[in-house]
Design an enzyme around this catalytic site. Structure first.
Site, mmCIF file in Angstrom:
data_model
loop_
_atom_site.group_PDB
_atom_site.id
_atom_site.type_symbol
_atom_site.label_atom_id
_atom_site.label_comp_id
_atom_site.label_asym_id
_atom_site.label_seq_id
_atom_site.Cartn_x
_atom_site.Cartn_y
_atom_site.Cartn_z
ATOM 1 N N PRO A 91 0.911 -1.235 -0.162
ATOM 2 C CA PRO A 91 -0.043 0.060 0.179
ATOM 3 C C PRO A 91 0.718 1.250 -0.075
ATOM 4 O O PRO A 91 0.365 2.380 -0.590
ATOM 5 C CB PRO A 91 -0.729 -0.110 1.435
ATOM 6 C CG PRO A 91 -0.880 -1.455 1.580
ATOM 7 C CD PRO A 91 0.662 -2.066 1.274
ATOM 8 N N GLU A 118 0.930 -8.458 8.566
ATOM 9 C CA GLU A 118 1.064 -7.050 8.791
ATOM 10 C C GLU A 118 1.775 -6.308 7.883
ATOM 11 O O GLU A 118 1.629 -5.208 7.630
ATOM 12 C CB GLU A 118 1.416 -6.748 10.290
ATOM 13 C CG GLU A 118 1.377 -5.392 10.813
ATOM 14 C CD GLU A 118 -0.057 -4.856 10.872
ATOM 15 O OE1 GLU A 118 -0.162 -3.669 10.699
ATOM 16 O OE2 GLU A 118 -1.003 -5.776 11.010
ATOM 17 N N ARG A 156 0.634 -7.093 -21.739
ATOM 18 C CA ARG A 156 -0.085 -7.097 -22.938
ATOM 19 C C ARG A 156 0.516 -5.874 -24.082
ATOM 20 O O ARG A 156 0.190 -5.712 -25.054
ATOM 21 C CB ARG A 156 -1.645 -6.449 -22.585
ATOM 22 C CG ARG A 156 -1.480 -4.797 -21.705
ATOM 23 C CD ARG A 156 -2.801 -4.788 -21.304
ATOM 24 N NE ARG A 156 -3.915 -4.504 -22.343
ATOM 25 C CZ ARG A 156 -4.161 -3.596 -23.186
ATOM 26 N NH1 ARG A 156 -3.237 -2.445 -22.869
ATOM 27 N NH2 ARG A 156 -5.023 -3.718 -24.001
#
Length: 245
Positions: A91, A118, A156
């Site tokens: 994050p 965690e 891609r």
């Protein structure tokens, strides 16, 4: 390109990486992958890969030893002398963008680290990782889904994978704008008509219409993408027109 994925749940990748464009990329030898369960690299007799955090606190933290050994073993198996990019899904990483996908698509070898619990021992982040990537401001159970998203966005872009070489450059974000609207047959569907310009055969007018619609859609939905956009005089007139509507 070869991609190694370090994960505690290798089975999560089988469906995603063996269907659609990802499968096609493998069939044409543009891309190969391997999943590594880093639990197999732990020196713990109980197969532990995590422990309680120093200083106290909730949750468990991934230990450095299994991760370091797994990455080093993975690199040793590759014949290239060029060091791979080691990507930590977390994050706190930089937000993933099309620009980042294009950058990573130039590499020969990528290693993704997918964590749980965690977090990671900080020594993994500071001494092993080259890139930290986040796919959004929210929390997932682990890094696997994020790694799949980034892998798809990169693979891609490899030469020949999409078949049509103009597909990727016209995607949303590739030129800094959202993609223009698309239409196909029938020309008239329940009274809803295809714009006449797309039926005109005038490719210059079609290109201008598509660019106009692309810029308009971006202006309406994602003004943040236009902060550093290099507007032409014509585009600035369009912007003023939309502001006054």
């Amino acid at each position: 390109m070869h991609i190694d994925v370090l994960t505690l749940f290798p089975e999560m990748f089988e469906g995603v990486l063996n269907t659609s464009i990802m499968k096609r990329a493998q069939d044409m030898n543009a891309f190969s992958y391997n999943t590594v369960n880093f639990r197999e690299h732990t020196e713990s007799k109980h197969k532990k890969v995590d422990d309680t955090p120093y200083g106290g606190g909730a949750g468990m933290v991934l230990s450095p030893q299994p991760i370091f050994d797994a990455v080093e073993s993975t690199i040793e198996k590759q014949s290239s002398d060029k060091k791979p990019r080691v990507i930590l899904m977390c994050p706190q990483g930089e937000p993933h963008t099309q620009e980042k996908a294009e950058e990573l698509s130039q590499e020969d070898h990528l290693i993704f680290l997918c964590g749980h619990y965690e977090g990671y021992d900080e020594r993994i982040r500071t001494h092993l990782v080259t890139d930290e990537i986040s796919i959004g401001d929210y929390v997932l159970t682990g890094g696997e889904l994020g790694a799949m998203v980034v892998m798809d966005s990169v693979v891609r872009l490899l030469p020949g994978v999409l078949g049509n070489e103009t597909s990727a450059p016209e995607d949303s974000f590739s030129n800094g704008l959202l993609e223009h609207p698309h239409y196909t047959k029938p020309r008239d569907f329940r009274g809803m008509q295809v714009p006449e310009v797309l039926l005109s055969g005038n490719h210059a007018k079609i290109d201008e219409w598509r660019h106009y619609q692309s810029l308009k859609r971006t202006f309406e939905r994602r003004k943040d993408l236009l902060e550093d956009y290099p507007f032409s005089d014509k585009e600035l007139k369009w912007i003023e027109k939309w502001k006054n509507q």
